[in-house]
Design an enzyme around this catalytic site. Structure first.
Site, PDB file in Angstrom:
ATOM      1  N   CYS A 144       2.851  -3.342   4.064  1.00  0.00           N
ATOM      2  CA  CYS A 144       2.418  -2.112   4.358  1.00  0.00           C
ATOM      3  C   CYS A 144       3.077  -1.429   5.645  1.00  0.00           C
ATOM      4  O   CYS A 144       4.443  -1.499   5.509  1.00  0.00           O
ATOM      5  CB  CYS A 144       0.907  -2.632   4.966  1.00  0.00           C
ATOM      6  SG  CYS A 144       0.731  -3.451   6.199  1.00  0.00           S
ATOM      7  N   GLY A 145       2.554  -0.417   6.347  1.00  0.00           N
ATOM      8  CA  GLY A 145       3.091   0.253   7.324  1.00  0.00           C
ATOM      9  C   GLY A 145       3.872  -0.453   8.234  1.00  0.00           C
ATOM     10  O   GLY A 145       5.029  -0.286   8.530  1.00  0.00           O
ATOM     11  N   THR A 146       3.158  -1.610   8.798  1.00  0.00           N
ATOM     12  CA  THR A 146       3.690  -2.535   9.854  1.00  0.00           C
ATOM     13  C   THR A 146       3.845  -4.013   9.433  1.00  0.00           C
ATOM     14  O   THR A 146       4.257  -4.711  10.000  1.00  0.00           O
ATOM     15  CB  THR A 146       2.265  -2.457  11.150  1.00  0.00           C
ATOM     16  OG1 THR A 146       1.314  -2.970  10.620  1.00  0.00           O
ATOM     17  CG2 THR A 146       2.607  -1.198  11.722  1.00  0.00           C
ATOM     18  N   GLY A 147       3.085  -4.259   8.332  1.00  0.00           N
ATOM     19  CA  GLY A 147       2.872  -5.575   7.746  1.00  0.00           C
ATOM     20  C   GLY A 147       1.793  -6.262   8.359  1.00  0.00           C
ATOM     21  O   GLY A 147       1.534  -7.392   7.901  1.00  0.00           O
ATOM     22  N   ARG A 154       7.601 -33.887   9.839  1.00  0.00           N
ATOM     23  CA  ARG A 154       6.580 -33.575  10.787  1.00  0.00           C
ATOM     24  C   ARG A 154       5.862 -32.229  10.661  1.00  0.00           C
ATOM     25  O   ARG A 154       4.813 -32.137  11.157  1.00  0.00           O
ATOM     26  CB  ARG A 154       7.198 -33.835  12.128  1.00  0.00           C
ATOM     27  CG  ARG A 154       8.506 -32.597  12.468  1.00  0.00           C
ATOM     28  CD  ARG A 154       8.964 -32.606  14.028  1.00  0.00           C
ATOM     29  NE  ARG A 154      10.060 -31.577  14.211  1.00  0.00           N
ATOM     30  CZ  ARG A 154      11.200 -31.492  13.636  1.00  0.00           C
ATOM     31  NH1 ARG A 154      11.475 -32.409  12.845  1.00  0.00           N
ATOM     32  NH2 ARG A 154      11.922 -30.495  14.148  1.00  0.00           N
ATOM     33  N   HIS A 155       6.675 -31.359   9.865  1.00  0.00           N
ATOM     34  CA  HIS A 155       6.166 -30.173   9.686  1.00  0.00           C
ATOM     35  C   HIS A 155       5.084 -30.073   8.566  1.00  0.00           C
ATOM     36  O   HIS A 155       3.937 -29.409   8.714  1.00  0.00           O
ATOM     37  CB  HIS A 155       7.311 -29.085   9.232  1.00  0.00           C
ATOM     38  CG  HIS A 155       8.301 -28.904  10.213  1.00  0.00           C
ATOM     39  ND1 HIS A 155       8.173 -28.421  11.723  1.00  0.00           N
ATOM     40  CD2 HIS A 155       9.609 -29.185  10.187  1.00  0.00           C
ATOM     41  CE1 HIS A 155       9.378 -28.742  12.012  1.00  0.00           C
ATOM     42  NE2 HIS A 155      10.374 -29.213  11.050  1.00  0.00           N
ATOM     43  N   ARG A 200       1.948 -30.799  10.432  1.00  0.00           N
ATOM     44  CA  ARG A 200       1.316 -29.780  11.201  1.00  0.00           C
ATOM     45  C   ARG A 200       0.722 -28.722  10.308  1.00  0.00           C
ATOM     46  O   ARG A 200      -0.306 -28.250  10.585  1.00  0.00           O
ATOM     47  CB  ARG A 200       2.462 -29.004  11.999  1.00  0.00           C
ATOM     48  CG  ARG A 200       2.881 -29.814  13.024  1.00  0.00           C
ATOM     49  CD  ARG A 200       4.067 -29.572  13.746  1.00  0.00           C
ATOM     50  NE  ARG A 200       4.496 -30.765  14.432  1.00  0.00           N
ATOM     51  CZ  ARG A 200       5.771 -30.689  15.035  1.00  0.00           C
ATOM     52  NH1 ARG A 200       6.915 -30.051  14.696  1.00  0.00           N
ATOM     53  NH2 ARG A 200       6.215 -31.910  16.047  1.00  0.00           N
ATOM     54  N   HIS A 217       9.645 -24.307   8.488  1.00  0.00           N
ATOM     55  CA  HIS A 217       8.812 -25.110   9.438  1.00  0.00           C
ATOM     56  C   HIS A 217       7.202 -24.783   9.102  1.00  0.00           C
ATOM     57  O   HIS A 217       6.579 -25.665   9.138  1.00  0.00           O
ATOM     58  CB  HIS A 217       8.902 -24.834  10.867  1.00  0.00           C
ATOM     59  CG  HIS A 217      10.243 -24.985  11.397  1.00  0.00           C
ATOM     60  ND1 HIS A 217      10.485 -25.189  12.468  1.00  0.00           N
ATOM     61  CD2 HIS A 217      11.203 -25.805  10.952  1.00  0.00           C
ATOM     62  CE1 HIS A 217      11.740 -25.823  12.911  1.00  0.00           C
ATOM     63  NE2 HIS A 217      11.994 -26.103  11.805  1.00  0.00           N
ATOM     64  N   ASP A 219       0.767  -1.079   0.023  1.00  0.00           N
ATOM     65  CA  ASP A 219       0.016   0.135   0.010  1.00  0.00           C
ATOM     66  C   ASP A 219       1.007   1.276   0.135  1.00  0.00           C
ATOM     67  O   ASP A 219       2.103   1.322  -0.186  1.00  0.00           O
ATOM     68  CB  ASP A 219      -0.913   0.105   1.287  1.00  0.00           C
ATOM     69  CG  ASP A 219      -0.361   0.271   2.460  1.00  0.00           C
ATOM     70  OD1 ASP A 219       0.932   0.189   2.722  1.00  0.00           O
ATOM     71  OD2 ASP A 219      -1.031   0.096   3.634  1.00  0.00           O
TER      72      ASP A 219
HETATM   73  C1  RB5 Z   1      -1.572   2.899   6.507  1.00  0.00           C
HETATM   74  O1  RB5 Z   1      -1.240   3.936   7.138  1.00  0.00           O
HETATM   75  C2  RB5 Z   1      -1.293   1.590   7.586  1.00  0.00           C
HETATM   76  O2  RB5 Z   1      -2.502   1.403   8.457  1.00  0.00           O
HETATM   77  C3  RB5 Z   1      -1.126   0.189   6.882  1.00  0.00           C
HETATM   78  O3  RB5 Z   1       0.130   0.459   5.881  1.00  0.00           O
HETATM   79  C4  RB5 Z   1      -0.518  -0.933   7.493  1.00  0.00           C
HETATM   80  O4  RB5 Z   1       0.272  -0.632   8.730  1.00  0.00           O
HETATM   81  C5  RB5 Z   1      -1.706  -1.925   8.128  1.00  0.00           C
HETATM   82  O5  RB5 Z   1      -1.443  -2.861   8.927  1.00  0.00           O
END
Ligand code: RB5
Length: 312
Positions: free
Chosen positions: A236-239, A303-304, A307, A269, A179
């Site tokens: 994205c910003g945090t993933g 084994r993985h 799972r 795994h 994004d």
């Molecule tokens: C966008 O501002 C932010 O919320 C998005 O990139 C992301 O981090 C969502 O998890």
């Protein structure tokens, strides 16, 4: 890609031991999954590698002290995909282990190490000057001779591993999407993959374009789950949003990784097929290393697999 490779010399205490350990070493560095072993056509079973062999391998940080020699046996010719003897006389001795009618088929997977290495063109030696196809026995000679033998074998083995790495990477097709918050990071990863010669489809987003991460996660997730691509990358910003959304697509196993260990384990795994990254969290250098760790690792199965099956 799992290959089973067997190196063969006479006593299985010098040349084939070096080749086995060098191949394991280079394959591990490259993240290739190769089963490698060695044997000797005239070996007594259970001998340790010679002192000079251990020394020249230790100089490269390789510990072969646990090695014990193994006598060559016709069944080993069936067990391995590729058999690499050191000399022409070893090659003939291998074929002599088999009844006449089985020799032709076996010959298709038995190559002199140097001949096989030369095919790759990656061994970094001058082909024109190369007349000697055998790797001579250093047994009973000085440490200097052992070092030369090690370097001669290392050049061939390294070339073979390089050839297989390139093949594996060529076969890989990656899809990447982000994004607006992951845009800059995505550009860096696309460039990195292109530098590595890995085919990458960049599905956006484009610069300055604000968009909703679930849309990209669903598009990329479906393409990976359908087998259109080997693996996917979502940023994205945090993933976090990307991983939550991608994991809603059946068949997707998205892993949010902020370190190389988790990235490797996600493949080994969890058979993860989508890597999620945080463009506002992870810096560009670490992010490239995470991508490399993820792409270089392979699912271990066993084994993985059981799972992962339970997740599905
Ligand atoms: C966008 O501002 C932010 O919320 C998005 O990139 C992301 O981090 C969502 O998890």
């Amino acid at each position: 890609m799992t290959k089973a490779v067997l190196f063969v010399c006479t006593g299985n205490t010098c040349r084939s031991v070096m080749a086995e350990h060098l191949m394991r070493h280079y394959a591990q560095e490259a993240g290739l999954d190769i089963d490698v072993a060695s044997a000797g056509v005239g070996a007594f079973s259970g001998d340790e590698a010679t002192e000079h062999t251990l020394t020249v391998l230790a100089e490269m940080g390789i510990d072969a002290s646990q090695h014990r020699s193994r006598r060559m046996h016709p069944l080993l010719l069936e067990e391995f995909d590729l058999i690499l003897p050191m000399t022409e006389s070893h090659r003939r001795a291998l074929l002599d282990l088999l009844p006449e009618r089985e020799r032709e088929a076996a010959a298709e997977k038995i190559f002199l190490l140097k001949e096989y290495g030369k095919r790759t063109g990656f061994q970094g030696q001058d082909l024109k000057d190369e007349i000697e196809k055998d790797i001579q026995d250093p047994f009973g000679q000085s440490l200097e001779v052992y070092r030369r033998t090690r370097d001669e074998i290392a050049a061939e083995v390294k070339g073979i591993v390089k050839e297989w790495t390139v093949k594996k990477e060529k076969a890989m097709k990656i899809v990447i999407g982000s994004d607006h918050a992951g845009f800059q990071a995505k550009q860096g990863i696309v460039e990195h993959l292109q530098e590595r010669g890995i085919a990458v489809a960049d599905w956006g987003t484009s610069e300055g374009e604000s968009c909703d991460y679930p849309d990209m996660a669903q598009r990329v997730g479906r393409a990976v789950a359908d087998g259109e691509f080997t693996l996917g990358i979502l940023i994205c910003g945090t993933g976090i949003g990307m991983s939550i959304a991608a994991n809603k697509v059946p068949g997707v196993r998205a892993a949010l990784c902020g370190d190389t260990f988790s990235a490797r384990m996600a493949r080994m795994h969890n058979d993860s097929n989508i890597l999620c990254l945080g463009g506002r969290v992870t810096g560009p250098g670490l992010m490239r290393d995470i991508v490399d760790a993820y792409l270089n690792a392979e699912f271990e199965g066993g084994r993985h697999a059981r799972r992962v099956g339970k997740i599905e």
